[in-house]
Design a protein around this motif. Sequence first.
Motif, mmCIF file in Angstrom:
data_model
loop_
_atom_site.group_PDB
_atom_site.id
_atom_site.type_symbol
_atom_site.label_atom_id
_atom_site.label_comp_id
_atom_site.label_asym_id
_atom_site.label_seq_id
_atom_site.Cartn_x
_atom_site.Cartn_y
_atom_site.Cartn_z
ATOM 1 N N ASN A 116 14.389 -44.260 -149.489
ATOM 2 C CA ASN A 116 13.559 -43.079 -149.636
ATOM 3 C C ASN A 116 14.373 -41.847 -149.226
ATOM 4 O OD1 ASN A 116 11.834 -41.045 -148.006
ATOM 5 N ND2 ASN A 116 10.319 -42.061 -149.314
ATOM 6 N N ALA A 117 14.306 -40.784 -150.027
ATOM 7 C CA ALA A 117 15.127 -39.593 -149.789
ATOM 8 C C ALA A 117 14.867 -38.953 -148.426
ATOM 9 C CB ALA A 117 14.903 -38.576 -150.904
ATOM 10 N N ALA A 119 27.392 -40.151 -147.275
ATOM 11 C CA ALA A 119 26.445 -41.064 -146.635
ATOM 12 C C ALA A 119 25.077 -40.962 -147.308
ATOM 13 C CB ALA A 119 26.339 -40.753 -145.149
ATOM 14 N N LEU A 120 24.619 -39.739 -147.529
ATOM 15 C CA LEU A 120 23.319 -39.534 -148.169
ATOM 16 C C LEU A 120 23.315 -40.135 -149.576
ATOM 17 C CD1 LEU A 120 20.480 -38.338 -148.125
ATOM 18 C CD2 LEU A 120 21.464 -36.196 -148.974
ATOM 19 N N ASN A 121 24.344 -39.858 -150.348
ATOM 20 C CA ASN A 121 24.412 -40.400 -151.712
ATOM 21 C C ASN A 121 24.424 -41.918 -151.712
ATOM 22 O OD1 ASN A 121 24.350 -37.881 -152.918
ATOM 23 N ND2 ASN A 121 26.575 -37.674 -152.939
ATOM 24 N N GLY A 122 25.133 -42.525 -150.754
ATOM 25 C CA GLY A 122 25.164 -43.981 -150.656
ATOM 26 C C GLY A 122 23.796 -44.563 -150.346
ATOM 27 N N LEU A 123 23.086 -43.932 -149.417
ATOM 28 C CA LEU A 123 21.743 -44.411 -149.073
ATOM 29 C C LEU A 123 20.779 -44.260 -150.246
ATOM 30 C CD1 LEU A 123 21.522 -42.977 -145.447
ATOM 31 C CD2 LEU A 123 21.813 -45.384 -146.105
ATOM 32 N N LEU A 124 20.872 -43.146 -150.943
ATOM 33 C CA LEU A 124 20.010 -42.937 -152.110
ATOM 34 C C LEU A 124 20.350 -43.922 -153.224
ATOM 35 C CD1 LEU A 124 19.941 -39.028 -152.192
ATOM 36 C CD2 LEU A 124 18.149 -40.585 -151.357
ATOM 37 N N ARG A 125 21.626 -44.222 -153.378
ATOM 38 C CA ARG A 125 22.083 -45.138 -154.423
ATOM 39 C C ARG A 125 21.525 -46.552 -154.210
ATOM 40 N NH1 ARG A 125 26.755 -43.003 -154.615
ATOM 41 N NH2 ARG A 125 27.739 -44.270 -153.051
ATOM 42 N N ILE A 126 21.329 -46.946 -152.950
ATOM 43 C CA ILE A 126 20.788 -48.290 -152.705
ATOM 44 C C ILE A 126 19.264 -48.298 -152.688
ATOM 45 C CG2 ILE A 126 22.846 -49.104 -151.489
ATOM 46 C CD1 ILE A 126 21.207 -48.809 -148.839
ATOM 47 N N ILE A 184 13.735 -40.421 -145.655
ATOM 48 C CA ILE A 184 14.283 -41.291 -144.611
ATOM 49 C C ILE A 184 15.804 -41.212 -144.611
ATOM 50 C CG2 ILE A 184 14.541 -43.698 -143.870
ATOM 51 C CD1 ILE A 184 11.643 -44.116 -144.907
ATOM 52 N N ALA A 185 16.413 -41.226 -145.785
ATOM 53 C CA ALA A 185 17.872 -41.126 -145.886
ATOM 54 C C ALA A 185 18.362 -39.817 -145.273
ATOM 55 C CB ALA A 185 18.313 -41.237 -147.342
ATOM 56 N N GLY A 186 17.693 -38.726 -145.573
ATOM 57 C CA GLY A 186 18.062 -37.430 -145.011
ATOM 58 C C GLY A 186 17.953 -37.413 -143.504
ATOM 59 N N GLY A 187 16.902 -38.036 -142.977
ATOM 60 C CA GLY A 187 16.721 -38.123 -141.533
ATOM 61 C C GLY A 187 17.805 -38.942 -140.860
#
Length: 124
Positions: A74-75, A64-71, A77-80
């Motif tokens: 912000n790291a 999930a984190l990698n997918g959010l970062l890929r699009i 926000i994605a982590g949160g």
Amino acid sequence: MAVPWVSPIDIASAVAEELTTPFSGRKIRYVASEELSGNESAAIIGEAIGKPDLKWVLTSDEDALNGLLRIGMNAKIAGGLVEMYGALHSGLLAEDYFKNRPAVMGKVKLKDFAKDFATIYHQN
């Protein structure tokens, strides 16, 4: 596991009630329209948009984190977000809700929302 869902319309009704009720001290009120499993939610939305086989699919936090970062999210926000959804699936996020759930659920159900969602979905 059941996930509480709430319509903004039901939130507005609860806010109106609270604003017109005499108040003293501190009060917490949970508002929910209904509680559904992920698969129940996916089935309702899937049915509305013409995809009756739609499934609720869990993915690892890492994926999930990698997918959010890929699009490009912000790291931080994605982590949160990943942390929040992890807490949802572990039960931690809604622990207090389930100890203090509303006595009466809201009137607007996911099936009602799904009709409006399907209209917008099919316009795109």
